[in-house]
Motif scaffolding. Structure first.
Motif, mmCIF file in Angstrom:
data_model
loop_
_atom_site.group_PDB
_atom_site.id
_atom_site.type_symbol
_atom_site.label_atom_id
_atom_site.label_comp_id
_atom_site.label_asym_id
_atom_site.label_seq_id
_atom_site.Cartn_x
_atom_site.Cartn_y
_atom_site.Cartn_z
ATOM 1 N N PHE A 148 0.875 5.678 -0.476
ATOM 2 C CA PHE A 148 -0.152 7.063 -0.455
ATOM 3 C C PHE A 148 0.796 8.016 -0.743
ATOM 4 O O PHE A 148 2.011 8.101 -0.805
ATOM 5 C CB PHE A 148 -0.607 7.085 0.877
ATOM 6 N N LEU A 160 -1.306 7.607 8.409
ATOM 7 C CA LEU A 160 -0.590 6.810 7.270
ATOM 8 C C LEU A 160 0.872 6.695 7.519
ATOM 9 O O LEU A 160 1.481 5.870 7.255
ATOM 10 C CB LEU A 160 -0.912 7.433 5.867
ATOM 11 N N VAL A 218 -9.244 4.136 1.328
ATOM 12 C CA VAL A 218 -8.898 2.867 1.326
ATOM 13 C C VAL A 218 -10.200 1.748 0.839
ATOM 14 O O VAL A 218 -9.654 0.875 0.145
ATOM 15 C CB VAL A 218 -8.560 2.198 2.816
ATOM 16 N N ILE A 224 0.897 -1.199 -0.082
ATOM 17 C CA ILE A 224 -0.006 -0.205 0.191
ATOM 18 C C ILE A 224 1.119 1.164 0.028
ATOM 19 O O ILE A 224 1.643 1.180 0.866
ATOM 20 C CB ILE A 224 -1.112 0.114 1.224
ATOM 21 N N LEU A 280 -10.505 8.949 4.860
ATOM 22 C CA LEU A 280 -9.407 8.041 4.573
ATOM 23 C C LEU A 280 -9.889 6.670 4.403
ATOM 24 O O LEU A 280 -9.586 5.866 3.758
ATOM 25 C CB LEU A 280 -8.271 7.872 5.897
ATOM 26 N N ILE A 293 -4.602 6.866 -2.382
ATOM 27 C CA ILE A 293 -4.264 5.534 -1.641
ATOM 28 C C ILE A 293 -3.855 4.688 -3.011
ATOM 29 O O ILE A 293 -4.721 4.868 -3.844
ATOM 30 C CB ILE A 293 -5.172 4.957 -0.787
#
Ligand SMILES: [Mg+2]
Length: 344
Positions: free
Chosen positions: A5, A61, A95, A3, A91, A31
């Motif tokens: 960002f 994050l 996600v 992941i 957020l 993201i």
């Protein structure tokens, strides 16, 4: 799987004014879920109205998100990630978008397919005329040409009728009003009857979200339907709104996930509340994501990407005023505008 960002600034073509604020730009967070050839994307557009900010998101994050080992299911991935997001709705929305985009790309189907929706002509979206200089209204109307419905922001100290008069001299397009909590009872009552003769479809959020008492009073006499926005955050709110509003505005940034938005759609239908689908000022990632829900909704207000000048992505388009998804592409259906690099 990984992941990533990044923070990005989206700049508005013109200052964006509503009853409580005016902005020239917004900072958002992208993201990315990277898995083999798949790049899945999501966007967080935090709103001060709901006490969220890019700084708050980055504070989560920057500590890092943990990914499950051997993850093959969307639900597994989402249930693993959600508790790490500290209840920050924008957020969570970002996600969750990326998780659904990942799931749909793995299945090689467009996202709306995963919701059981068909490839059909989508509803028309409105185009927002924000609060600004009255002398510039003509120019704003010219820019709204691709949309046949206008959403006009009101709740100014004393220009509300003048704004509508100027617009009506130029166009007879259907108008939706958003007062963004800016009216008191006498003003709202006066405006509701005055606007009813102006080809106006509904009034969104006339009063402060704390003032359900006046909202209920207004609903009992208003010739125009009332739609809840600041009062309609998640499915938990809906039962309490039935006597006060005729419909609700669902935004991914408020409710935090497709899963919750689908729950709101189902419950609103049961409660016979009209369903509006809205957005913050967002780039094409967030707007395209929301557009995948549009066939289940009555009123669409997905124009955030049309109001910015440096959208990094191409996604949902507008054809004859209707939203048009890239339905041959898997997942959200996004392309980088400049083929140079993904923003990660
Ligand atoms: Mg609104």
């Amino acid at each position: 799987m990984e992941i990533k960002f990044c923070k990005n600034r989206i700049n508005l073509i013109h200052s964006f004014g509503i009853s409580r604020s005016s902005n020239d730009y917004y900072d958002i967070i992208y993201i990315y879920i990277l898995d083999g050839d798949i790049i899945a994307r999501g966007e967080a557009a935090p709103s001060k109205r709901y006490n969220e900010s890019v700084e708050l998101i980055l504070s989560v994050l920057n500590k890092g998100l943990t990914i499950p080992e051997n993850c093959n299911s969307r639900d597994h991935l989402w249930n693993f990630l959600k508790p790490q997001l500290k209840g920050i709705s924008s957020l969570e929305a970002a996600v969750n978008m990326a998780v659904w985009d990942w799931g749909a790309q793995k299945e090689k189907v467009p996202l709306f397919n995963m919701f059981g929706f068909k490839d059909e002509i989508l509803p028309k979206t409105s185009y927002t005329i924000a609060i600004g200089n009255l002398n510039e209204l003509d120019e704003r109307l010219e820019e709204s040409e691709q949309c046949s419905i206008l959403k006009v922001k009101l709740g100014t100290p004393d220009n509300d009728k003048e704004i509508i008069r100027i617009i009506r001299k130029k166009t007879d397009k259907l108008i939706r009003i958003d007062a963004n909590e800016g009216w008191d009872y006498e003003m709202a009552k006066n405006m509701a009857f005055w606007l009813a003769d102006m080809n106006v479809e509904f009034i969104e959020q006339p009063f402060s979200a704390l003032n359900l008492k006046d909202t209920k009073r207004l609903k009992s006499i208003s010739p125009l339907p009332l739609i809840a926005d600041e009062n309609s955050i998640s499915s938990n709110d809906l039962n309490g709104l039935v006597d006060c509003f005729d419909g609700i505005n669902i935004k991914l940034m408020k409710c935090g996930s497709f899963d919750e938005a689908l729950k709101m759609i189902d419950l609103a239908k049961k409660l016979e509340l009209k369903i509006m689908l809205g957005c913050m000022v967002e780039s094409s990632v967030g707007i395209t994501a929301a557009a995948h829900l549009s066939s289940a909704c009555d009123f669409i207000d997905l124009d955030g990407n049309l109001l910015i000048k440096d959208d990094p992505y191409n996604g949902v388009k507008i054809e004859d005023g209707h939203l048009k998804l890239q339905s041959l592409k898997a997942g959200l259906g996004l392309n980088l505008k400049q083929k140079k690099f993904e923003l990660l």
